[in-house]
Motif scaffolding. Structure first.
Motif: not given
Length: 137
Positions: A11-23, A49-58
């Motif tokens: 989850l952390i090292f997925s594209v979505e996870g890394l992009l979320t961490l950088v942003i 803003f996290t209300l519309s996100m998945g649990q892990a990205p939020a």
């Protein structure tokens, strides 16, 4: 507990996870550098803003904003002698005098190194200590 470690890492090292961490880190540094907006306020500002996100990205977003804002507070502490967050109040004592001597880059570099090393060491300690905090059945 340890069986879910590969799933968490994926989850952390997925594209979505890394992009979320950088942003989230960029937003956190920006908000933390503004005096008066501490870590808690930065997280509270982004929470809707996290209300519309998945649990892990939020969770990744909120954690990266918190960590980034703690570091971002040292930027204003070094450059204008006003800590952006309460955690960076002591940075004013050494960082601002270095900035007055024309060594602001050196002070910011050391603050960055200290923040990265401190964050990594505390994450490793948490990972190692967390299983012993579980209640036994």
């Amino acid at each position: 507990m340890l069986a879910s470690m590969p799933e968490a890492l994926s989850l952390i090292f997925s594209v979505e996870g890394l992009l979320t961490l950088v942003i989230g880190t960029f937003i956190g540094i920006t908000l933390g550098a503004l005096p008066g907006i501490g870590s808690t306020v930065a997280v509270a500002m982004v929470l809707p803003f996290t209300l519309s996100m998945g649990q892990a990205p939020a969770i990744l977003l909120l954690l990266s904003i918190y960590a980034g804002s703690v570091y971002g507070g040292s930027v204003s502490a070094i450059l204008i002698n006003t800590p952006g967050t309460p955690q960076s109040a002591a940075t004013c004592l050494d960082g601002y005098p270095l900035a007055q001597q024309g060594k602001a880059g050196l002070a910011l570099g050391w603050a960055t190194c200290a923040s990265v090393v401190g964050g990594l060491v505390s994450a490793v300690v948490l990972i190692l200590a967390a299983p012993s905090l579980l209640p036994s059945h």
